[in-house]
Design a protein around this motif. Sequence first.
Motif, mmCIF file in Angstrom:
data_model
loop_
_atom_site.group_PDB
_atom_site.id
_atom_site.type_symbol
_atom_site.label_atom_id
_atom_site.label_comp_id
_atom_site.label_asym_id
_atom_site.label_seq_id
_atom_site.Cartn_x
_atom_site.Cartn_y
_atom_site.Cartn_z
ATOM 1 N N ASP A 8 43.082 26.614 51.377
ATOM 2 C CA ASP A 8 41.786 26.539 51.148
ATOM 3 C C ASP A 8 40.988 27.829 50.935
ATOM 4 O OD1 ASP A 8 39.278 24.921 50.969
ATOM 5 O OD2 ASP A 8 39.081 24.884 53.112
ATOM 6 N N ILE A 9 39.951 27.678 50.523
ATOM 7 C CA ILE A 9 39.229 29.026 50.137
ATOM 8 C C ILE A 9 38.040 29.181 51.123
ATOM 9 C CG2 ILE A 9 37.854 30.654 48.718
ATOM 10 C CD1 ILE A 9 39.007 29.088 46.296
ATOM 11 N N TYR A 10 37.956 30.526 51.970
ATOM 12 C CA TYR A 10 36.861 30.658 52.774
ATOM 13 C C TYR A 10 36.214 31.525 52.246
ATOM 14 C CZ TYR A 10 34.451 33.041 56.639
ATOM 15 O OH TYR A 10 33.327 33.725 57.406
ATOM 16 N N THR A 11 34.796 31.486 52.202
ATOM 17 C CA THR A 11 33.807 32.529 51.540
ATOM 18 C C THR A 11 32.505 32.380 51.820
ATOM 19 O OG1 THR A 11 33.633 33.972 49.805
ATOM 20 C CG2 THR A 11 33.323 31.577 49.223
ATOM 21 N N SER A 12 31.684 33.290 51.588
ATOM 22 C CA SER A 12 30.206 33.198 52.097
ATOM 23 C C SER A 12 29.454 32.154 51.172
ATOM 24 C CB SER A 12 29.501 34.558 52.047
ATOM 25 O OG SER A 12 29.435 35.178 50.814
ATOM 26 N N GLY A 13 28.370 31.722 51.603
ATOM 27 C CA GLY A 13 27.697 30.659 50.707
ATOM 28 C C GLY A 13 27.062 31.388 49.497
ATOM 29 N N SER A 14 26.803 32.752 49.480
ATOM 30 C CA SER A 14 26.204 33.541 48.405
ATOM 31 C C SER A 14 27.371 33.816 47.262
ATOM 32 C CB SER A 14 25.570 34.718 48.698
ATOM 33 O OG SER A 14 26.600 35.468 49.338
ATOM 34 N N TRP A 15 28.522 33.698 47.850
ATOM 35 C CA TRP A 15 29.623 34.133 46.677
ATOM 36 C C TRP A 15 30.106 32.750 46.267
ATOM 37 C CZ3 TRP A 15 33.523 38.393 47.975
ATOM 38 C CH2 TRP A 15 32.833 39.656 48.268
ATOM 39 N N ALA A 16 30.089 31.658 46.886
ATOM 40 C CA ALA A 16 30.771 30.373 46.311
ATOM 41 C C ALA A 16 30.009 29.732 44.862
ATOM 42 C CB ALA A 16 30.406 29.216 47.384
ATOM 43 N N ASN A 17 30.633 29.907 44.060
ATOM 44 C CA ASN A 17 30.304 29.584 42.719
ATOM 45 C C ASN A 17 29.417 30.611 42.087
ATOM 46 O OD1 ASN A 17 31.691 26.778 42.649
ATOM 47 N ND2 ASN A 17 30.063 26.173 44.159
ATOM 48 N N SER A 18 29.523 31.587 42.537
ATOM 49 C CA SER A 18 28.817 32.922 41.888
ATOM 50 C C SER A 18 30.082 33.870 41.732
ATOM 51 C CB SER A 18 27.831 33.292 42.664
ATOM 52 O OG SER A 18 28.072 33.934 43.964
ATOM 53 N N LYS A 19 30.604 34.425 42.944
ATOM 54 C CA LYS A 19 31.736 35.098 42.637
ATOM 55 C C LYS A 19 33.042 34.710 42.575
ATOM 56 C CE LYS A 19 30.280 39.438 43.020
ATOM 57 N NZ LYS A 19 30.624 40.566 42.092
ATOM 58 N N MET A 20 33.239 33.198 42.798
ATOM 59 C CA MET A 20 34.171 32.376 42.674
ATOM 60 C C MET A 20 34.129 31.125 42.557
ATOM 61 S SD MET A 20 35.992 33.062 46.492
ATOM 62 C CE MET A 20 34.896 34.753 46.275
ATOM 63 N N THR A 21 34.909 30.178 42.173
ATOM 64 C CA THR A 21 34.567 28.705 42.096
ATOM 65 C C THR A 21 35.070 28.078 43.272
ATOM 66 O OG1 THR A 21 34.891 28.706 39.878
ATOM 67 C CG2 THR A 21 35.133 26.411 40.921
ATOM 68 N N VAL A 22 34.306 27.276 43.923
ATOM 69 C CA VAL A 22 34.403 26.504 45.345
ATOM 70 C C VAL A 22 34.086 25.211 44.968
ATOM 71 C CG1 VAL A 22 34.458 26.240 47.517
ATOM 72 C CG2 VAL A 22 34.293 28.471 46.812
ATOM 73 N N LYS A 23 34.946 24.086 44.415
ATOM 74 C CA LYS A 23 34.631 22.963 44.119
ATOM 75 C C LYS A 23 34.322 22.153 45.333
ATOM 76 C CE LYS A 23 37.814 22.883 40.148
ATOM 77 N NZ LYS A 23 38.896 22.246 39.425
ATOM 78 N N SER A 24 33.626 21.121 44.842
ATOM 79 C CA SER A 24 33.274 19.925 45.887
ATOM 80 C C SER A 24 34.794 19.182 46.573
ATOM 81 C CB SER A 24 32.670 18.808 45.340
ATOM 82 O OG SER A 24 32.352 17.621 46.291
ATOM 83 N N LYS A 25 34.725 19.023 47.785
ATOM 84 C CA LYS A 25 35.722 18.517 48.384
ATOM 85 C C LYS A 25 36.848 19.458 48.683
ATOM 86 C CE LYS A 25 34.900 13.836 47.070
ATOM 87 N NZ LYS A 25 35.631 12.583 46.591
ATOM 88 N N THR A 26 36.312 20.877 48.409
ATOM 89 C CA THR A 26 37.402 21.899 49.040
ATOM 90 C C THR A 26 36.517 22.857 49.702
ATOM 91 O OG1 THR A 26 36.774 23.452 47.095
ATOM 92 C CG2 THR A 26 38.643 21.517 46.846
ATOM 93 N N GLY A 27 37.033 24.032 50.273
ATOM 94 C CA GLY A 27 36.400 25.001 50.709
ATOM 95 C C GLY A 27 35.803 25.028 52.029
ATOM 96 N N TRP A 28 35.664 26.301 52.542
ATOM 97 C CA TRP A 28 35.104 26.530 54.060
ATOM 98 C C TRP A 28 34.193 27.764 53.692
ATOM 99 C CZ3 TRP A 28 38.640 29.323 58.045
ATOM 100 C CH2 TRP A 28 38.047 29.458 59.300
#
Length: 387
Positions: free
Chosen positions: A162-182
């Motif tokens: 899984d990918i852990y990242t900040s809300g401000s980076w999700a889908n801006s600095k990297m792609t975090v698709k629905s039904k994935t991600g922390w």
Amino acid sequence: MKTTKHTALTLAGSAFLLASLCLPATGQAARMDMVDVSNNNGYMSTAEYTSMRNEYGVKAVTVKISEGQTYRDPDAASNIANVQAAGMYINGYHFARYTTKAQAIAEADFAGRTAKAAGLPVGAVLATDVESQEANNQSKATNDRNNAAFMKEIQKFGYRTDIYTSGSWANSKMTVKSKTGWIASYPYVVTGKNWYSTNHAWQWSSTAKFRISYGGFDVSQLNSNYYTAGQKSTVKPTNKGAVKANNKKANKHTYKKSASSKWVKEKKTYTLKTAVKLHTSTSTSSNVITILPAGATVKTDQAIIKSGYRWVRQPRSYGYGYLVTGPTSNTLKYVKSGATHTYYTVKSGDSWWTIAQRNGLSMTTLASQNEKSIYTTIYPGQRLEVR
């Protein structure tokens, strides 16, 4: 993750767990379903994890395993063993430093081997914690390529990813698709919105408190059963009243906005109460220049409140270093003015009474100056301030 920061599909046949993982309605309190820990939290005992489970409803713990291609968290093995002994779900995370696909694969190999050696069970999640300055300097496409390479390699060790990242980076600095991600995002007021409900987990606080554990912790609400899948567990809080009360109390905490986020002059000399990371900027995810040991003195010239923390600036031979002194309340949690202090390392058989007597203190004074109470359990290896 602390960072600082800071990181499974069948639920062991428990109807209680299935019910408790249902999404909350708008306006309800966020839950403390998962805690992530590292050596920054110090040694964590089975009793502490059991308290988290029974009194706060924590189901899963995600343990820092490694960082980059060389750092192994020294407390990973004990954390994994003690979490499992407490009957909780266990996962791991790796703090990513990679900037190329080759580096991502190399870090995944290192993380996988380290996780195996530390005892992380096959089937657990081994997430990539992507919040470093290195990742910030990359394009979204490069981060996506590197994250994909890391996760593909991790799967070869039998772990889910899984990918852990900040809300401000999700889908801006990297792609975090629905039904994935922390996703980590700390609102000023927690209650009132179910954040990141389409992702696996939402980390909503980095300052949660637990009754018998020292310091603040990263806590997350699980919006799916991804982090509790495929593992055996005896998770079932034995004090549901305490769980309800403690979660309600945790949600009352708000992050107060500072009246000013500008730098202010603060020429002071501090003595560190604990080891503190000296960063390259005012971000817990920025590069670490060095780790300043407990007892070291730090001369500062400015201070600022930013992103929920109070930072001070240390002039250095080349530029500046930045360290967190505490939350936005300005309480100097990690540093203390005045002379150098003396520390004692707890040994087997020690108690508050024996240590206090040995150093000419009352138990209450000894506990208080270490921000604990005389009812807090102490463990061999802990460092206590005695002067």
